[in-house]
Design a protein around this motif. Structure first.
Motif, mmCIF file in Angstrom:
data_model
loop_
_atom_site.group_PDB
_atom_site.id
_atom_site.type_symbol
_atom_site.label_atom_id
_atom_site.label_comp_id
_atom_site.label_asym_id
_atom_site.label_seq_id
_atom_site.Cartn_x
_atom_site.Cartn_y
_atom_site.Cartn_z
ATOM 1 N N ASN A 1 -39.874 65.222 -29.234
ATOM 2 C CA ASN A 1 -40.263 63.932 -29.200
ATOM 3 C C ASN A 1 -39.557 62.690 -28.411
ATOM 4 O OD1 ASN A 1 -41.314 61.279 -30.056
ATOM 5 N ND2 ASN A 1 -40.672 61.287 -32.275
ATOM 6 N N PRO A 2 -40.195 62.721 -27.071
ATOM 7 C CA PRO A 2 -39.307 61.745 -26.158
ATOM 8 C C PRO A 2 -39.157 60.566 -26.526
ATOM 9 C CG PRO A 2 -41.360 62.734 -25.332
ATOM 10 C CD PRO A 2 -41.232 63.380 -26.608
ATOM 11 N N SER A 3 -40.094 59.905 -27.625
ATOM 12 C CA SER A 3 -40.205 58.414 -27.852
ATOM 13 C C SER A 3 -40.021 58.359 -29.397
ATOM 14 C CB SER A 3 -41.509 58.029 -27.319
ATOM 15 O OG SER A 3 -41.699 57.940 -25.848
ATOM 16 N N PRO A 4 -38.599 58.681 -29.896
ATOM 17 C CA PRO A 4 -38.526 58.937 -31.408
ATOM 18 C C PRO A 4 -38.404 57.118 -31.923
ATOM 19 C CG PRO A 4 -36.486 59.397 -30.451
ATOM 20 C CD PRO A 4 -37.718 59.275 -29.283
ATOM 21 N N SER A 5 -38.928 56.990 -33.054
ATOM 22 C CA SER A 5 -38.801 55.834 -33.950
ATOM 23 C C SER A 5 -37.404 56.043 -34.307
ATOM 24 C CB SER A 5 -39.550 55.527 -34.847
ATOM 25 O OG SER A 5 -39.679 56.639 -35.835
ATOM 26 N N GLU A 6 -36.885 54.859 -34.952
ATOM 27 C CA GLU A 6 -35.686 54.982 -35.477
ATOM 28 C C GLU A 6 -35.626 55.820 -36.640
ATOM 29 O OE1 GLU A 6 -31.651 53.076 -35.546
ATOM 30 O OE2 GLU A 6 -33.263 53.005 -34.203
ATOM 31 N N GLU A 7 -36.698 55.937 -37.620
ATOM 32 C CA GLU A 7 -36.879 56.578 -38.808
ATOM 33 C C GLU A 7 -36.949 58.148 -38.207
ATOM 34 O OE1 GLU A 7 -37.446 57.730 -42.596
ATOM 35 O OE2 GLU A 7 -36.636 55.867 -41.782
ATOM 36 N N ASP A 8 -37.508 58.563 -37.051
ATOM 37 C CA ASP A 8 -37.611 59.817 -36.639
ATOM 38 C C ASP A 8 -35.967 60.327 -36.344
ATOM 39 O OD1 ASP A 8 -40.432 60.108 -36.375
ATOM 40 O OD2 ASP A 8 -40.585 59.213 -34.421
ATOM 41 N N ILE A 9 -35.403 59.329 -35.844
ATOM 42 C CA ILE A 9 -33.933 59.877 -35.461
ATOM 43 C C ILE A 9 -33.156 60.025 -36.537
ATOM 44 C CG2 ILE A 9 -31.914 59.020 -34.442
ATOM 45 C CD1 ILE A 9 -33.607 57.099 -32.290
ATOM 46 N N LYS A 10 -33.397 59.230 -37.743
ATOM 47 C CA LYS A 10 -32.751 59.209 -38.925
ATOM 48 C C LYS A 10 -33.042 60.662 -39.627
ATOM 49 C CE LYS A 10 -31.901 54.340 -39.931
ATOM 50 N NZ LYS A 10 -32.225 53.448 -40.848
ATOM 51 N N ILE A 11 -34.313 61.069 -39.596
ATOM 52 C CA ILE A 11 -34.835 62.309 -40.076
ATOM 53 C C ILE A 11 -34.046 63.532 -39.339
ATOM 54 C CG2 ILE A 11 -36.622 63.719 -40.476
ATOM 55 C CD1 ILE A 11 -38.207 61.344 -41.093
ATOM 56 N N ALA A 12 -34.091 63.541 -38.027
ATOM 57 C CA ALA A 12 -33.738 64.558 -36.989
ATOM 58 C C ALA A 12 -32.211 64.769 -37.591
ATOM 59 C CB ALA A 12 -33.875 64.074 -35.686
ATOM 60 N N LEU A 13 -31.458 63.738 -37.637
ATOM 61 C CA LEU A 13 -29.934 63.797 -37.754
ATOM 62 C C LEU A 13 -29.593 63.924 -39.324
ATOM 63 C CD1 LEU A 13 -29.980 63.285 -34.842
ATOM 64 C CD2 LEU A 13 -28.201 61.758 -35.143
ATOM 65 N N SER A 14 -30.535 64.120 -40.218
ATOM 66 C CA SER A 14 -30.213 63.928 -41.465
ATOM 67 C C SER A 14 -29.325 65.035 -42.270
ATOM 68 C CB SER A 14 -31.646 63.735 -42.425
ATOM 69 O OG SER A 14 -32.572 65.050 -42.241
ATOM 70 N N GLY A 15 -29.519 66.242 -41.331
ATOM 71 C CA GLY A 15 -28.614 67.199 -41.786
ATOM 72 C C GLY A 15 -27.393 67.412 -41.322
ATOM 73 N N TYR B 1 -22.893 56.221 -38.218
ATOM 74 C CA TYR B 1 -24.218 56.718 -37.699
ATOM 75 C C TYR B 1 -24.918 55.513 -37.087
ATOM 76 C CZ TYR B 1 -24.052 60.379 -41.479
ATOM 77 O OH TYR B 1 -23.553 61.245 -42.261
ATOM 78 N N GLU B 2 -24.671 54.349 -37.119
ATOM 79 C CA GLU B 2 -25.434 53.111 -36.459
ATOM 80 C C GLU B 2 -25.043 53.303 -34.891
ATOM 81 O OE1 GLU B 2 -27.792 51.441 -37.520
ATOM 82 O OE2 GLU B 2 -27.473 52.200 -39.408
ATOM 83 N N LYS B 3 -23.893 53.499 -34.528
ATOM 84 C CA LYS B 3 -23.642 53.911 -33.375
ATOM 85 C C LYS B 3 -24.073 55.259 -32.426
ATOM 86 C CE LYS B 3 -19.408 51.060 -33.289
ATOM 87 N NZ LYS B 3 -17.837 51.266 -33.003
ATOM 88 N N ILE B 4 -24.305 56.170 -33.517
ATOM 89 C CA ILE B 4 -24.995 57.576 -33.142
ATOM 90 C C ILE B 4 -26.481 57.014 -32.718
ATOM 91 C CG2 ILE B 4 -25.940 59.664 -33.815
ATOM 92 C CD1 ILE B 4 -23.063 59.875 -35.738
ATOM 93 N N TYR B 5 -26.867 56.239 -33.624
ATOM 94 C CA TYR B 5 -28.544 56.125 -33.336
ATOM 95 C C TYR B 5 -28.759 55.303 -32.039
ATOM 96 C CZ TYR B 5 -28.899 57.109 -38.461
ATOM 97 O OH TYR B 5 -29.026 57.726 -39.721
ATOM 98 N N ALA B 6 -27.879 54.355 -32.161
ATOM 99 C CA ALA B 6 -27.794 53.392 -30.494
ATOM 100 C C ALA B 6 -27.586 54.327 -29.432
ATOM 101 C CB ALA B 6 -26.511 52.506 -30.734
ATOM 102 N N ALA B 7 -26.840 55.363 -29.438
ATOM 103 C CA ALA B 7 -26.215 56.333 -28.302
ATOM 104 C C ALA B 7 -27.779 57.101 -28.118
ATOM 105 C CB ALA B 7 -25.321 57.225 -28.465
ATOM 106 N N ILE B 8 -28.525 57.517 -28.934
ATOM 107 C CA ILE B 8 -29.646 58.297 -28.647
ATOM 108 C C ILE B 8 -30.791 57.444 -28.213
ATOM 109 C CG2 ILE B 8 -31.497 59.674 -29.860
ATOM 110 C CD1 ILE B 8 -29.629 60.285 -31.898
ATOM 111 N N ASN B 9 -30.822 56.089 -28.647
ATOM 112 C CA ASN B 9 -31.915 55.194 -28.003
ATOM 113 C C ASN B 9 -31.423 54.767 -26.640
ATOM 114 O OD1 ASN B 9 -33.688 54.714 -30.445
ATOM 115 N ND2 ASN B 9 -32.169 53.399 -31.438
ATOM 116 N N LYS B 10 -30.147 54.739 -26.172
ATOM 117 C CA LYS B 10 -29.934 54.461 -24.864
ATOM 118 C C LYS B 10 -30.264 55.710 -23.939
ATOM 119 C CE LYS B 10 -25.485 53.584 -21.881
ATOM 120 N NZ LYS B 10 -26.523 52.906 -21.150
ATOM 121 N N ALA B 11 -30.024 57.036 -24.357
ATOM 122 C CA ALA B 11 -30.240 58.003 -23.424
ATOM 123 C C ALA B 11 -31.773 57.859 -23.246
ATOM 124 C CB ALA B 11 -29.883 59.224 -24.371
#
Length: 456
Positions: free
Chosen positions: A116-130, A138-148
């Motif tokens: 999924n090359p255009s994930p939503s914030e919820e998509d990112i949270k689900i993908a990293l839930s494990g 976590y917030e900085k991790i989400y920000a890093a993915i959005n930046k990439a």
């Protein structure tokens, strides 16, 4: 046992025991230390890698099943001197904390972005839930993915090649073999019949933890994960037919399941995090015959049946008959579960699955309940419910079902149903909490059901 692996674009050959984990192979045999062992049970994600295009917990993948695979680890993305864009984004956004869990986080993010090359914030949270961050960043991790993503990281992806030779991709068979990996159902059944007492593995998400704590021992292994006849989801003759080696991840991605079995979709989605879902199979969840298994709690209300096969033929039985008791499935030693058959729900029927646990992506539930209802002429024409994690095996709530069939819903009946369910379940631990939660979930479902004004 000799196996072949393509790791980070390089072909490797290793001679290892069949149940040695992929994580141990990466670290001990290949010297790739980026993947870490945290929990050893698939709960923390520190060992995450991408295998054949899907995120997996390498601590739960046995060598026999890793053989012939294409694998990407953190070392395959970049080095400290030449990081790829995702790694750089983690550094720039301050998403690297102690570093222990970071490789797994990055691989989970990479797996998400490949799909999924255009994930939503919820998509990112689900993908990293494990993937647990022990430093709570976590917030900085989400920000890093959005930046990439914003920097165009997904446009840099290239197709990875599997260099394993077809002849050596799976373990060889012979009289002295201790591990068999057949590629047809007929071969699997023949091997099973010739080697009575052989241990069968599919997703291995339960077996590897059991091996470590001594609950699972084996002399010979039959790996059925490569048998195509045991995979897939089809719609045939008024039923949804699911191969026993179909994973939770494949159930989640199935358009058939989404359309006809939304409660099964929910149960699969709530059963472990993505890396577990990509390995755990529906047949394994049933064959375990454990009260903690999530899928039977909704498969029972959906009226599922199980087909088991041997060289002598096929037997089909209702799921409630198949699960005879705790760890006691109706499965002879020369039989395999081949299919799970679910009648297509009637138009206008309502189904629901609820689960409560310590955290959303936790594998084990503290309570799970499934419901199925059909409405006719304003009355409940059919009602089925089953509960898990409160008894040795998932069971129908017979008294609740009998109470509601043929009745028209009202606030008084809902209250009576809640009390009936509360009295019917008999959990051994946290009894009052589980009883109370059962009554609340029954109330929740019936209140939602009564809001279907067009059918009641």
């Amino acid at each position: 046992m000799k196996i072949e692996l393509t790791v980070n674009g390089v072909l490797h050959i290793a001679d290892v025991p069949p149940m040695k984990t992929l994580l141990e192979i990466l670290r001990d045999e290949l010297g790739l230390k980026g993947s870490k062992e945290g929990c050893g049970e698939g709960e923390c994600g520190a060992c995450s890698v991408i295998m054949n295009g899907r995120l997996v917990n390498s601590c739960l993948v046995p060598a026999a099943q890793a053989s012939g695979s294409e694998i990407l680890t953190i070392e395959g993305l970049g080095t400290s001197d030449d990081m790829d864009m995702l790694q750089k984004a983690f550094v720039t956004e301050g998403a690297v904390q102690c570093g222990f869990c970071t490789p797994g986080m990055i691989l989970a993010a990479r797996a998400l972005l490949e799909e999924n090359p255009s994930p939503s914030e919820e998509d990112i949270k689900i993908a990293l839930s494990g993937n647990i961050c022990r430093c709570t960043g976590y917030e900085k991790i989400y920000a890093a993915i959005n930046k990439a993503v914003a920097d165009g990281y997904c446009s840099t992806f290239t197709v990875r090649r599997n260099l394993c030779s077809s002849g050596n991709a799976v373990p060889a068979h012979g009289k002295e073999s201790i591990c068999f990996a057949p590629e047809t159902l007929s071969d699997a059944l023949r091997i099973l019949d010739d080697n009575r007492g052989i241990s069968v593995i599919a997703g291995a998400t339960d077996i590897i933890p059991d091996l470590r704590n001594g609950r699972f021992k084996y002399e010979k292994l039959l790996d059925i994960s490569r048998v195509p006849e045991l995979k897939g989801i089809t719609l045939s003759d008024g039923a949804i037919v699911i191969g026993s080696c179909t994973t939770n991840g494949e159930i989640i991605r199935s358009s058939i399941v989404k359309k006809y079995l939304p409660a099964l979709w929910e149960a699969s989605f709530r059963s472990g995090a993505p890396a577990v879902q990509n390995r755990a199979t529906i047949g394994g969840n049933i064959a375990t015959a454990s009260g903690a298994a999530d899928l039977p709690s909704i498969l029972l209300p959906l009226g599922a049946s199980v087909a088991v096969e041997s060289i002598s033929g096929t037997r089909e039985m209702r799921l409630e008959d198949f699960i005879r008791g705790y760890r006691d499935p109706d499965l002879m030693e020369n039989e395999l579960i081949s299919l799970i058959i679910i009648p297509v729900p009637k138009k206008g029927s309502v189904q629901k699955f609820y689960k409560r646990g310590s955290r959303r992506a936790l594998t084990l539930s503290r309570i799970s309940i499934g419901f199925y209802a059909e409405i006719k002429n304003g009355e409940i024409d059919e009602f089925r419910a089953a509960a898990g994690s409160m008894s040795p095996v998932p069971v129908h709530l017979d008294k609740l079902e009998s109470l509601l069939r043929g009745k028209k819903l009202s606030s008084g009946l809902i209250q009576e149903a809640a009390e009936t369910a509360k009295a019917e379940v008999n959990p051994r631990r946290s009894a009052m909490w589980r009883k109370t939660m059962t009554s609340k979930l029954v109330t929740k479902f019936l209140e939602e059901l009564i809001q279907h004004r067009e059918i009641i």
